[in-house]
Scaffold this motif. Sequence first.
Motif, PDB file in Angstrom:
ATOM      1  N   GLN A  83      13.654 -15.207  13.545  1.00  0.00           N
ATOM      2  CA  GLN A  83      14.581 -14.250  14.396  1.00  0.00           C
ATOM      3  C   GLN A  83      14.929 -15.128  15.741  1.00  0.00           C
ATOM      4  O   GLN A  83      16.184 -15.122  16.175  1.00  0.00           O
ATOM      5  CB  GLN A  83      14.063 -13.181  14.785  1.00  0.00           C
ATOM      6  N   TYR A  84      14.160 -15.915  16.306  1.00  0.00           N
ATOM      7  CA  TYR A  84      14.488 -16.597  17.565  1.00  0.00           C
ATOM      8  C   TYR A  84      15.349 -17.749  17.309  1.00  0.00           C
ATOM      9  O   TYR A  84      16.095 -18.258  18.370  1.00  0.00           O
ATOM     10  CB  TYR A  84      13.016 -17.077  18.349  1.00  0.00           C
ATOM     11  N   ALA A  85      15.320 -18.224  16.125  1.00  0.00           N
ATOM     12  CA  ALA A  85      16.147 -19.381  15.854  1.00  0.00           C
ATOM     13  C   ALA A  85      17.521 -18.672  15.301  1.00  0.00           C
ATOM     14  O   ALA A  85      18.431 -19.557  15.020  1.00  0.00           O
ATOM     15  CB  ALA A  85      15.497 -20.131  14.621  1.00  0.00           C
ATOM     16  N   GLY A  86      17.775 -17.592  15.347  1.00  0.00           N
ATOM     17  CA  GLY A  86      19.119 -16.929  15.307  1.00  0.00           C
ATOM     18  C   GLY A  86      19.226 -16.213  13.791  1.00  0.00           C
ATOM     19  O   GLY A  86      20.201 -15.765  13.475  1.00  0.00           O
ATOM     20  N   GLY A  87      18.008 -15.841  13.241  1.00  0.00           N
ATOM     21  CA  GLY A  87      18.115 -15.176  11.992  1.00  0.00           C
ATOM     22  C   GLY A  87      18.583 -13.953  12.199  1.00  0.00           C
ATOM     23  O   GLY A  87      18.364 -13.006  13.413  1.00  0.00           O
ATOM     24  N   ASP A  88      18.820 -13.052  11.378  1.00  0.00           N
ATOM     25  CA  ASP A  88      19.186 -11.565  11.124  1.00  0.00           C
ATOM     26  C   ASP A  88      18.068 -11.129  10.299  1.00  0.00           C
ATOM     27  O   ASP A  88      17.813 -11.275   9.187  1.00  0.00           O
ATOM     28  CB  ASP A  88      20.416 -11.291  10.484  1.00  0.00           C
ATOM     29  N   GLU A  89      17.463 -10.082  10.840  1.00  0.00           N
ATOM     30  CA  GLU A  89      16.463  -9.102  10.232  1.00  0.00           C
ATOM     31  C   GLU A  89      17.041  -8.142   9.173  1.00  0.00           C
ATOM     32  O   GLU A  89      18.245  -7.515   9.274  1.00  0.00           O
ATOM     33  CB  GLU A  89      15.748  -8.290  11.307  1.00  0.00           C
ATOM     34  N   ILE A  90      16.377  -8.287   8.198  1.00  0.00           N
ATOM     35  CA  ILE A  90      16.695  -7.340   7.129  1.00  0.00           C
ATOM     36  C   ILE A  90      15.587  -6.335   6.869  1.00  0.00           C
ATOM     37  O   ILE A  90      14.628  -6.423   6.640  1.00  0.00           O
ATOM     38  CB  ILE A  90      16.697  -8.176   5.586  1.00  0.00           C
ATOM     39  N   PRO A  91      16.066  -4.888   7.148  1.00  0.00           N
ATOM     40  CA  PRO A  91      14.969  -3.827   7.054  1.00  0.00           C
ATOM     41  C   PRO A  91      14.353  -3.809   5.759  1.00  0.00           C
ATOM     42  O   PRO A  91      14.866  -3.835   4.644  1.00  0.00           O
ATOM     43  CB  PRO A  91      15.571  -2.533   7.442  1.00  0.00           C
ATOM     44  N   PRO A  92      12.845  -3.441   5.766  1.00  0.00           N
ATOM     45  CA  PRO A  92      12.391  -3.540   4.380  1.00  0.00           C
ATOM     46  C   PRO A  92      12.753  -2.104   3.691  1.00  0.00           C
ATOM     47  O   PRO A  92      13.143  -1.076   4.194  1.00  0.00           O
ATOM     48  CB  PRO A  92      10.852  -3.482   4.620  1.00  0.00           C
ATOM     49  N   PHE A  93      12.781  -2.238   2.505  1.00  0.00           N
ATOM     50  CA  PHE A  93      12.850  -1.090   1.548  1.00  0.00           C
ATOM     51  C   PHE A  93      11.300  -0.570   1.467  1.00  0.00           C
ATOM     52  O   PHE A  93      10.661  -0.876   2.356  1.00  0.00           O
ATOM     53  CB  PHE A  93      13.367  -1.264  -0.035  1.00  0.00           C
ATOM     54  N   ALA A  94      10.975   0.219   0.619  1.00  0.00           N
ATOM     55  CA  ALA A  94       9.558   0.826   0.472  1.00  0.00           C
ATOM     56  C   ALA A  94       9.186   0.847  -1.080  1.00  0.00           C
ATOM     57  O   ALA A  94       9.958   1.250  -1.908  1.00  0.00           O
ATOM     58  CB  ALA A  94       9.330   2.089   1.085  1.00  0.00           C
ATOM     59  N   TRP A  95       7.925   0.716  -1.120  1.00  0.00           N
ATOM     60  CA  TRP A  95       7.205   0.874  -2.620  1.00  0.00           C
ATOM     61  C   TRP A  95       7.145   2.446  -2.355  1.00  0.00           C
ATOM     62  O   TRP A  95       6.776   3.109  -1.459  1.00  0.00           O
ATOM     63  CB  TRP A  95       5.821   0.596  -2.396  1.00  0.00           C
ATOM     64  N   GLN A  96       7.329   3.031  -3.565  1.00  0.00           N
ATOM     65  CA  GLN A  96       7.117   4.591  -3.823  1.00  0.00           C
ATOM     66  C   GLN A  96       6.113   4.686  -4.604  1.00  0.00           C
ATOM     67  O   GLN A  96       5.594   4.078  -5.533  1.00  0.00           O
ATOM     68  CB  GLN A  96       8.372   4.806  -4.481  1.00  0.00           C
ATOM     69  N   VAL A  97       4.949   5.799  -3.894  1.00  0.00           N
ATOM     70  CA  VAL A  97       3.637   6.000  -4.195  1.00  0.00           C
ATOM     71  C   VAL A  97       3.396   7.157  -4.635  1.00  0.00           C
ATOM     72  O   VAL A  97       4.019   8.005  -4.058  1.00  0.00           O
ATOM     73  CB  VAL A  97       2.549   5.373  -3.008  1.00  0.00           C
ATOM     74  N   LYS A  98       2.481   7.489  -5.667  1.00  0.00           N
ATOM     75  CA  LYS A  98       1.971   8.881  -6.143  1.00  0.00           C
ATOM     76  C   LYS A  98       0.562   8.587  -6.085  1.00  0.00           C
ATOM     77  O   LYS A  98       0.051   7.920  -6.853  1.00  0.00           O
ATOM     78  CB  LYS A  98       2.576   9.256  -7.241  1.00  0.00           C
ATOM     79  N   VAL A  99      -0.230   9.635  -5.366  1.00  0.00           N
ATOM     80  CA  VAL A  99      -1.719   9.635  -5.508  1.00  0.00           C
ATOM     81  C   VAL A  99      -1.932  10.633  -6.738  1.00  0.00           C
ATOM     82  O   VAL A  99      -1.382  11.726  -6.778  1.00  0.00           O
ATOM     83  CB  VAL A  99      -2.070  10.217  -4.108  1.00  0.00           C
ATOM     84  N   LEU A 100      -2.471   9.846  -7.749  1.00  0.00           N
ATOM     85  CA  LEU A 100      -3.003  10.714  -8.935  1.00  0.00           C
ATOM     86  C   LEU A 100      -3.765  11.882  -8.767  1.00  0.00           C
ATOM     87  O   LEU A 100      -3.812  12.874  -9.593  1.00  0.00           O
ATOM     88  CB  LEU A 100      -3.287   9.631  -9.935  1.00  0.00           C
ATOM     89  N   ASP A 101      -4.971  11.797  -7.893  1.00  0.00           N
ATOM     90  CA  ASP A 101      -5.819  12.734  -7.633  1.00  0.00           C
ATOM     91  C   ASP A 101      -6.373  12.498  -6.218  1.00  0.00           C
ATOM     92  O   ASP A 101      -6.997  11.659  -5.790  1.00  0.00           O
ATOM     93  CB  ASP A 101      -7.208  12.340  -8.547  1.00  0.00           C
ATOM     94  N   TRP A 102      -5.947  13.365  -5.581  1.00  0.00           N
ATOM     95  CA  TRP A 102      -6.290  13.333  -4.032  1.00  0.00           C
ATOM     96  C   TRP A 102      -7.513  13.514  -3.348  1.00  0.00           C
ATOM     97  O   TRP A 102      -8.088  12.599  -2.737  1.00  0.00           O
ATOM     98  CB  TRP A 102      -5.402  14.479  -3.167  1.00  0.00           C
ATOM     99  N   VAL A 103      -8.297  14.348  -4.112  1.00  0.00           N
ATOM    100  CA  VAL A 103      -9.828  14.533  -3.865  1.00  0.00           C
ATOM    101  C   VAL A 103     -10.596  13.142  -4.125  1.00  0.00           C
ATOM    102  O   VAL A 103     -11.434  12.444  -3.415  1.00  0.00           O
ATOM    103  CB  VAL A 103     -10.324  15.600  -4.454  1.00  0.00           C
ATOM    104  N   GLU A 104     -10.297  12.640  -5.372  1.00  0.00           N
ATOM    105  CA  GLU A 104     -10.914  11.479  -5.808  1.00  0.00           C
ATOM    106  C   GLU A 104     -10.604  10.179  -4.945  1.00  0.00           C
ATOM    107  O   GLU A 104     -11.230   9.290  -4.596  1.00  0.00           O
ATOM    108  CB  GLU A 104     -10.612  11.142  -7.273  1.00  0.00           C
ATOM    109  N   PHE A 105      -9.209   9.989  -4.684  1.00  0.00           N
ATOM    110  CA  PHE A 105      -8.768   8.836  -3.771  1.00  0.00           C
ATOM    111  C   PHE A 105      -9.364   8.873  -2.178  1.00  0.00           C
ATOM    112  O   PHE A 105      -9.839   7.887  -2.011  1.00  0.00           O
ATOM    113  CB  PHE A 105      -7.240   9.029  -3.742  1.00  0.00           C
ATOM    114  N   LEU A 106      -9.419  10.010  -1.573  1.00  0.00           N
ATOM    115  CA  LEU A 106     -10.044  10.244  -0.366  1.00  0.00           C
ATOM    116  C   LEU A 106     -11.288   9.999  -0.285  1.00  0.00           C
ATOM    117  O   LEU A 106     -11.866   9.387   0.494  1.00  0.00           O
ATOM    118  CB  LEU A 106      -9.406  11.458   0.380  1.00  0.00           C
TER     119      LEU A 106
END
Length: 422
Positions: free
Chosen positions: A291-314
């Motif tokens: 970026q300091y060398a003059g580059g242009d930032e490309i905002p990231p997209f995002a991984w889409q996530v689904k928690v399959l079992d909230w109790v077990e995951f936490l």
Amino acid sequence: MLSATANPQFEVRTATEKDLDALVAFNGRVFRPPAGVWTRSLLRGGRPGTSIRHFLVLEDRATAQIVASLCMLLQEWNLGGVSIPVSQMELVGTDPNFRGRGFMRMQAMRLAQMERAERCLLSCVQGVPGLYQKFGYEYAIPLKGGTWISLEKFAGCGSSRIPQPGRVLSFRRAVPADYPALVPFYTEATRSMLVSSSRTAALWAYQDGQPNDSEHAIETYVLEQGARIVGYFRLRHSSRLNAMVLREAQAQTWDGWWTALKAAFEAAAASGFNSLLLQLPRTNPLHQTAQYAGGDEIPPFAWQVKVLDWVEFLNRIAPALEARMAASLFANWTGSIVVRLRDATTLHICFDQGRLKVRADGQAGASDGVDATVGMFTQLAFGYRSSEDLLRSHPDFRVARSIHFALDTLFPKLPSYIYETY
């Protein structure tokens, strides 16, 4: 139009060896030819943990034609030092002549059965914006993005804006014997991330061994100081972007970082590209350098996530959550946070002298705890959004003042980055 789930003409089944060539041709046609090459490498069992049984095909029984398909890529993610089994839905495609018939939902139901059988706690997908929320996924982890800089711009002003190295290190293409030594460098590169993907030497070998015309062909280079490995970087050629992609980099000194950056620019020029894309997390030193060398930032997209079992995951990530509280004013805390997921269940997050236990039978009055959708709580739990972010953007996200401090301590906004595991 008749739904696929009510039409006996179409059947979802697990792929077999007899489907190999048809699946390669199908994905090459529905996506692009390099996707077909990648499909063949997956079907031949080159990727650790992936085989033909992880592919689904939706077949027209009348013609024995594959009209839709997807695959499940098993992987491990690391969250605060805890390993999480994850399923990634990939190569999700439907023949254009058969779209709009509910085929994806039909396959997603079968995928859910496969994920339960593999005891996955999370499911993820990259995918089309807006589509996968219908299936319970939510944007939760930054995906790709980076900094784009032309070779002309870097050559003209880059070297005057960034520090010069004491010396340029040597580098070479990695060979299979290098991968075990490179794994600790990858671990160091992702150490600052709340969530990152795990990588083994075997997975590294698979990635580097893909054919040059594969969708995900990549090259690893080893940085050396004398005979000692001091880092690495990875390059991907992209004719579609007309750019060389610097996909990963890790070094111990600025000399190493500079060597990786200079080598990437030289490789881009040698390949006839006019730009370099540094597809790195924002915490990587080369992101800011470009970026300091003059580059242009490309905002990231995002991984889409689904928690399959909230109790077990936490409960699975309890050691990470307990450590977070132990390092705060809530050390040895006894108390609870009730999270009412309006489109699912109620979670009771209980601490007893700093030890965590989560159950799904929590009860609280209207003014207590947290009110959220599953999507909102997913973003909070993965550090993608803070509670303040959610309060500003969602009027229906509510947090009781009595537990707000504890909630923010338990689920702060933190950086994450997932490198693909294929």
